[in-house]
Design a protein around this motif. Structure first.
Motif: not given
Length: 251
Positions: A82-83, A92-98, A103-108, A142-147
């Motif tokens: 959905t997100f 909000f995706a990383v807070l969803s049903q997973t 892995d979701v954070l990488r997709q984000v 921070g490492s995933v978002l590179r910031m």
């Protein structure tokens, strides 16, 4: 709150269960009715962090002969797909049903990189950084978002830069000094508003005295608060930080 000519949308974000939520929703509904008696109103409480507390199941406030209902969304029960349907929902995706939040954070992160508008990209990335920190280690995020997100003030700089540029453009026709000063003031005000929004996500709704205290902070302390709030886990941390600023000013 958001509103149109016919409807008001009221959304409450909560990191922790709170016994006062049902009454608070009734209180807001009555206040809105007092101002806009002809407008419909939809109220939604969005719980961000997983919990087994029965408080997050409450969808009404009841007294003898009084019943007020509202909607509740528990993000950890919502399908992750959905997100990814809208850029604004990505944080909000990383807070969803997973079962694999990393892995979701990488997709984000990949989806954020695909956003072409720089300001929108920066804003969503910073929001994703803050929200992911509720369920993942901040260093990993921070490492995933590179910031460094708010520590590098990516979103702040985008907003401030816009304010400065608007002021300079106005200065061409209205007088350079006056225009630049106006742009600086606009940028500072936007920064203050952003910090207040982030604090609401990080520690919950701010009591009026605390909000007034933050609104009165000078620019250097405001920027320091923008960095410090990443480590806050509740209102007590914010209050302690503000007291330390007062003590430093008196020394």
């Amino acid at each position: 709150m958001l509103q149109s000519e016919a409807q008001v949308l009221h959304i409450e974000f909560q990191t922790q269960p709170d016994t006062s939520i049902p009454f608070r929703m009734l209180d807001y509904r009555v206040r809105v009715y007092r101002r806009f008696p002809d407008k419909a109103m939809q109220q939604v409480v969005i719980y961000l962090k997983p919990t087994t507390s029965p408080l997050v199941q409450q969808t009404s406030f009841d007294l003898p002969r009084t019943h007020h209902g509202f909607d509740v969304i528990r993000l950890w029960e919502q399908p992750v797909e959905t997100f990814f349907n809208s850029p604004g929902l990505l944080p909000f995706a990383v807070l969803s049903q997973t079962s694999d939040r990393l892995d979701v954070l990488r997709q984000v992160a990949q989806s954020v990189n695909d956003i072409e508008q720089p300001r929108l990209q920066n804003s969503i990335a910073a929001s994703a950084y803050i929200l992911a920190g509720l369920v993942l280690d901040q260093a990993v995020v921070g490492s995933v978002l590179r910031m460094e997100a708010m520590k590098e003030s990516t979103t702040y700089q985008a907003i401030l830069k816009e304010g400065y540029e608007e002021g300079i453009q106005q200065g061409i026709s209205q007088g350079m000094k006056q225009g630049i000063q106006q742009g600086i003031q606009q940028g500072i005000q936007q920064e203050r508003s952003l910090i207040l929004r982030l604090l609401k996500i990080q520690v919950g709704i701010l009591p009026a005295p605390l909000q007034r205290q933050i609104e009165a902070l000078p620019t250097d302390q405001l920027e320091a608060l923008g960095e410090a709030l990443l480590n806050f886990s509740g209102l007590a941390d914010l209050e302690s930080w503000l007291r330390s600023q007062i003590q430093n000013s008196e020394d």
